[in-house]
Design an enzyme around this catalytic site. Sequence first.
Site, PDB file in Angstrom:
ATOM      1  CD  GLU A 156      -2.950   1.319   2.102  1.00  0.00           C
ATOM      2  OE1 GLU A 156      -3.036   0.490   3.017  1.00  0.00           O
ATOM      3  OE2 GLU A 156      -3.858   2.111   1.787  1.00  0.00           O
ATOM      4  CB  CYS A 190      -7.319   3.457   3.521  1.00  0.00           C
ATOM      5  SG  CYS A 190      -7.965   2.663   4.991  1.00  0.00           S
ATOM      6  CG  ASN A 243      -9.454  -1.873   1.999  1.00  0.00           C
ATOM      7  OD1 ASN A 243      -8.834  -2.912   2.173  1.00  0.00           O
ATOM      8  ND2 ASN A 243      -9.295  -0.808   2.779  1.00  0.00           N
ATOM      9  CD  GLU A 244      -9.685  -2.269   6.714  1.00  0.00           C
ATOM     10  OE1 GLU A 244      -9.927  -1.128   7.179  1.00  0.00           O
ATOM     11  OE2 GLU A 244      -8.664  -2.920   7.017  1.00  0.00           O
TER      12      GLU A 244
HETATM   13  O1  AHR Z   1      -2.633  -1.299   6.312  1.00  0.00           O
HETATM   14  C1  AHR Z   1      -3.015  -0.022   6.685  1.00  0.00           C
HETATM   15  C2  AHR Z   1      -4.516   0.179   6.563  1.00  0.00           C
HETATM   16  O2  AHR Z   1      -5.180  -0.658   7.447  1.00  0.00           O
HETATM   17  C3  AHR Z   1      -5.131  -0.172   5.244  1.00  0.00           C
HETATM   18  O3  AHR Z   1      -5.070   0.858   4.350  1.00  0.00           O
HETATM   19  C4  AHR Z   1      -6.548  -0.463   5.578  1.00  0.00           C
HETATM   20  O4  AHR Z   1      -7.124  -1.379   4.691  1.00  0.00           O
HETATM   21  C5  AHR Z   1      -6.474  -0.929   6.994  1.00  0.00           C
HETATM   22  O5  AHR Z   1      -7.367  -0.265   7.793  1.00  0.00           O
END
Ligand code: AHR
Length: 673
Positions: free
Chosen positions: A57, A270, A397-398
Amino acid sequence: MPVSKRLRRSTHAFLALLAIVLVVPVSPARGASISLEVRADEPARPISTELFGIFFEDLNYAADGGLYAELLQNRSFEYSATEQAAWGPLSFWDLVRTGEGDGHVGLGNSRPVHVNNPHYLLLHVTKAGAGVGVANRGFDQLPLEAGRAYEASFFAYQAYMGVMWGPGDQTKAMPVTLRLEARDGSVLAEARFEISGRTWTKHTATLTPTRSEPEARFVLLAHEPGGVALDMVSLFPRDTFKGRANGLRRDLAQAIADLKPRFIRFPGGCLVHGTGVRAYYDWKHTVGPLEQRVAARNSWGYHQTMGLGYFEYFQFCEDIGAAPVPVVTAGVCCQHAGHSPGRGQEGLPLAEMPGYIQDILDLIEWANGPATSKWGAVRAAAGRPEPFGLKYLGVGNEDAITPEFRERFAMIEAVLRKKHPEIVVIGTSGPFASGEDFDNGWAFARELKLAMVDEHYYVTPQWFWDNLARYDTYDRAGPKVYVGEYAAHEKDRRNTLRSAIAEAAYLTSLERNGDVVRLSSYAPLLARRGHTQWHPDMIYFDATRVFPSLNYTVQQLFGHHAGDAWVATRLADAPAGVKLAASTVRDSASGDLIVKIVNGEPAALPLAIRLAGAGRLPATAQHIVFGAADAEAVNVDGAPPVVAPRSGTLPVSENFHYEAPAHSLTILRISGR
Ligand code: AHR
């Protein structure tokens, strides 16, 4: 919870339960051994060959200022106060006046090099002196190595010669010098150019510094009164990873390659949500000529050039033999977007969804379509006519599992199922290991009969020990699992040996459940010192050095000693609560049997090991031990690892004794040849 009520009493669930450990810290009685039985005579269970991968990321300066090898900061003059309040398009560039020279810089936007790249720098020289120009010191520092080749480039056009709006010989060329300078101002390498004409033109030079300099300056000087427009001012080391143009920092990419990851999930996290419902990470903004890419505010609050874009991600995957796992949004932004924690989720207007879904279809065509297809041609134009072979796609994602999310996810999924049944769509189950979004995400995934669901959890080391049985009871007939983000978090978020060993124990449980858990990746991967927004991370780095954590070593050991079948492994006679875990895998390529033993106790644990039905055993096995008495041990930047794996041989036979050292991961690799 995705626990099947219809779970059959299968043999593997029974064996798995035997391998679970309870959790009250009790040591075995002196002299008594715990039994570890490896039943190679029982049918081995095929497991995922892609179990251990990575999650990249772009946070903590992981891409720009990190893996992406560009050395100059704000090369395209697109920094903005929306990223950091003190930033603007001219940030990280200094005006340089030498000799009696004088002039100033301005910001242009009326004739951009490309509409996607709206700003450029205007250099005005009123008095040439020994040269007037601009300088850049990179990301915190600009380190140069003597004798190493650096590829410099910039786009420029001549705005005017002489005096703006006044007299000047417009037929003359503007002489320009590029220099790499040491701190004391001495010139380490230099190239000369002439800028003429009103068309943006790319200029390149290879610069080889005569001495090493940890804090150099990149300087561009003009030598006549007049004005020059500059954009995409860039400096790359030539020897990027695998020598790729626009490539990756060799040392960091190598550290990643050394993990032997079977896949890479990218570009977030994120990050994929971007900053708002229409400001998501758009893969189309990240491909094509660099000057045409759309730089953006990274949702972690800094600038992303998109120089490390989808082409580079896919190319890196291929360079290290990893499957690409791109992630796109599910047509909703993050529930924390718009400065509204928990209440910020918004969906793209439904009328815009067909266009958004088409972008996802275009991504698949870009990755897998023939060079003659519309998007395959874009890939081919970048130098890659053959398809990349994309097979996974993360959607969401989440996300909070709301009606807005469900509606949009279902729209995307239905089209993908119809048009690309070959693509494994990975759904999402919220940010935690349990709870409302987790349950709803899984229920939704089962409803849609998704192939795979992404789970995330950042929890204590103890949680990992307490949850070794988590996947033993997952429904084998339901969606498979991708443990997409996990890490053991100490209270103070340090990368302790205790956290690494807890993760190792958990990874043995993923191996045991490698039939249902298909992919896993520690998170986050990279963090630049001085720009780290999240702890712990797997690999820290600065401008010139890489600092792998103890957690990295665990990942690396599992990556190098993975198998394709789980061999029944049973622990018995362990005192209740002892922190002990084990798994055995067979690697059919080598025929090796690989036994992993993880001791999370502060004392050694005596084991009576039985290798049943393993055939003719060699006299010794490769014996790797990673551990130490001090669970608090943490690597120190720049120092040798505080704990490193020790490798040797160990006599083995059908029955033998072994002491698993305190806080350790042991690997016994028994050759099958
Ligand atoms: O890994 C850091 C963050 O943690 C990522 O962006 C997110 O998916 C999670 O909340």
